[in-house]
Design an enzyme around this catalytic site. Structure first.
Site, mmCIF file in Angstrom:
data_model
loop_
_atom_site.group_PDB
_atom_site.id
_atom_site.type_symbol
_atom_site.label_atom_id
_atom_site.label_comp_id
_atom_site.label_asym_id
_atom_site.label_seq_id
_atom_site.Cartn_x
_atom_site.Cartn_y
_atom_site.Cartn_z
ATOM 1 N N SER A 1 0.481 -0.888 -0.322
ATOM 2 C CA SER A 1 -0.094 0.379 -0.151
ATOM 3 C C SER A 1 0.845 1.246 -0.439
ATOM 4 O O SER A 1 0.028 2.418 0.507
ATOM 5 C CB SER A 1 -1.123 0.364 1.517
ATOM 6 O OG SER A 1 -1.879 -0.637 1.152
ATOM 7 N N LYS B 1 0.150 2.831 -3.106
ATOM 8 C CA LYS B 1 -1.032 4.482 -2.865
ATOM 9 C C LYS B 1 -0.547 5.976 -2.578
ATOM 10 O O LYS B 1 -0.864 7.054 -2.724
ATOM 11 C CB LYS B 1 -2.018 4.304 -1.538
ATOM 12 C CG LYS B 1 -3.128 2.713 -1.134
ATOM 13 C CD LYS B 1 -3.474 3.011 -0.323
ATOM 14 C CE LYS B 1 -4.633 1.532 -0.451
ATOM 15 N NZ LYS B 1 -4.396 0.374 -0.481
ATOM 16 N N SER C 1 -6.122 2.113 4.175
ATOM 17 C CA SER C 1 -5.668 1.854 3.785
ATOM 18 C C SER C 1 -6.570 1.119 2.544
ATOM 19 O O SER C 1 -6.943 -0.072 1.792
ATOM 20 C CB SER C 1 -4.447 1.031 3.548
ATOM 21 O OG SER C 1 -3.579 0.446 2.726
#
Length: 428
Positions: A106, A109, A164
């Protein structure tokens, strides 16, 4: 008899089914025990890696050049790749396999947010359709976005940064023109930043074949993101209220908390003093990954750690904190082993024949010992050194002057960190 045999067989298989790993991104908000991966043979970094930012950064192993009074690096670091960089001038103080291409989880991101934040006004509201949530990977981290309900872009970004939430990522991707377009936009932005180790397959960081990044690239991406006001504010938010179901005419809300444990403190990890973000991640293939930014006495550092395999719970946070401590103590006492290069579009002063920051030789080489740890003085060729000097004079790596001004974390409220950034004016 047959039933007994089947029962015994099923019982013997049950533990295997229970411990089978999921190839999905976790919330990373629950304590994890010691990993069994530490006992397994770990892969070696590739013999040849990118040299963007400096030739030393393309070498395998640890790269650091200690000066007088500089502390030694922390013992027991187990991250497959890590980097410590000065967020203001772009100097890389130390690195380990900086350009090793690894699954990012993640932390990808950050690139998603840095790419889309300028495109989607945060006051815009959007009603979520079932189709927008269909392809969210099984086992994904979720913030709790529901179909047929409306959310503001601001709410969705809170879901991305704090929880997340892959569901929030997919909705924002749909608002950007779709999953495939978002992948293309992210890839183009990575190339603009010169994060050339990065290959985007899924915007949310969910494990996907061929999706990779590096500690160097994630640090470049974080540095770019932290130059955006909204990015800074979301990354430093500790908790927020998120829209829930409708209760008659009233919309319920529920509290979400940031999963960055160095920011919030949780499960045996104390908040790191001065931390102001950025993003954590954890998937089956990536292991634990983390990029953080912190300030101490006016100095702002970026640290990225990818996939520590010590087997210790919370290793990614502990090793990041140790590298922050080392970086603050070592600043000004080490010779940089590389630099964070400027974006391709950044203004660069014309210095003789030296090319722009996009060439792969950011700094002169230094003599190193057998284990890849530099301990000498600059011996790079003149063209490389001039090119580096020209870039630093005009853009300071990325030309960033970061300063974290005041504030403190308040329980169940947003962090009051303000990270201001300014580009220096191009010099004649």
């Amino acid at each position: 008899m047959k039933k007994s045999v089947l029962t015994i067989a099923a019982a013997s298989l049950l533990p295997l089914l229970l411990v089978a790993p999921a190839a999905a991104d976790s919330h990373d908000d629950k304590p994890k025990g010691k990993s069994k991966s530490a006992s397994k043979k770990q892969p070696n970094p590739p013999a040849a890696m990118s040299t963007i930012g400096g030739s030393l950064l393309g070498r395998a192993g640890t790269q650091v050049t200690l000066g007088k009074g500089a502390p030694v690096l922390p013992k027991g670091l187990s991250g497959r790749s890590w980097i410590v960089a000065d967020a203001e001038n772009g100097d890389v103080l130390a690195a380990h396999n900086a350009h090793w291409r690894l699954p990012p989880a993640s932390t990808l991101k950050m690139l998603f947010a840095d790419t889309l934040l300028p495109k989607l006004p945060k006051a815009t509201t959007h009603k979520v359709s079932a189709e927008e949530l269909e392809d969210v990977g099984p086992g994904s981290s979720l913030v709790g976005v529901k179909e047929d309900l409306s959310y503001s872009v601001h709410d969705l970004w809170l879901g991305v940064f704090l929880r997340s939430g892959n569901d929030a990522v997919h909705v924002l991707s749909a608002m950007n023109g779709g999953f495939d377009k978002t992948v293309q936009d992210m890839q183009a932005h990575a190339e603009e930043l010169q994060a050339l180790d990065t290959q985007v397959v899924s915007p949310d960081g969910y494990d996907a074949a061929g999706q990779v990044s590096s500690a160097y690239d994630l640090t470049l991406i974080a540095r770019s993101g932290m130059q955006k006001k909204d990015f800074r504010e979301y990354a430093s938010t500790v908790s927020a209220d998120f829209p829930g179901e409708m209760d008659g005419r009233k919309r319920e809300t529920f509290e979400i908390q940031n999963t960055n444990r160095l920011l919030t403190g949780d499960y045996g990890i104390a908040p790191y003093k001065g931390v102001a973000g950025v993003k954590n991640g954890n998937t089956t293939h990536a292991g634990a990954t983390f990029t953080g930014v912190a300030e101490r006495n006016g100095k702002v550092l970026l640290v990225t750690v990818m996939n520590p395999d010590s087997g210790e719970s919370n290793a990614v946070y502990k090793e990041t904190a140790e590298l922050f401590d080392w970086g603050f103590a070592a600043s000004g006492k080490v010779t940089p082993v590389g630099e964070l290069v400027a974006p391709r579009s950044a203004p660069v002063k014309d210095v003789g024949k030296a090319g722009p920051a996009k060439n792969e030789h950011g700094v002169g080489d230094t003599a190193g010992n057998g284990n890849g740890t530099g301990n000498g003085t600059g011996t790079g060729n003149a063209a490389d050194q001039v090119a580096s000097a020209g870039r630093k004079e005009t853009s300071g790596g990325m030309g960033t002057a970061l300063a974290i001004a005041g504030g403190a974390l308040i329980a169940l409220a947003a962090a009051v960190f303000v990270v201001n950034r300014r580009w220096p004016s191009p010099r004649g």
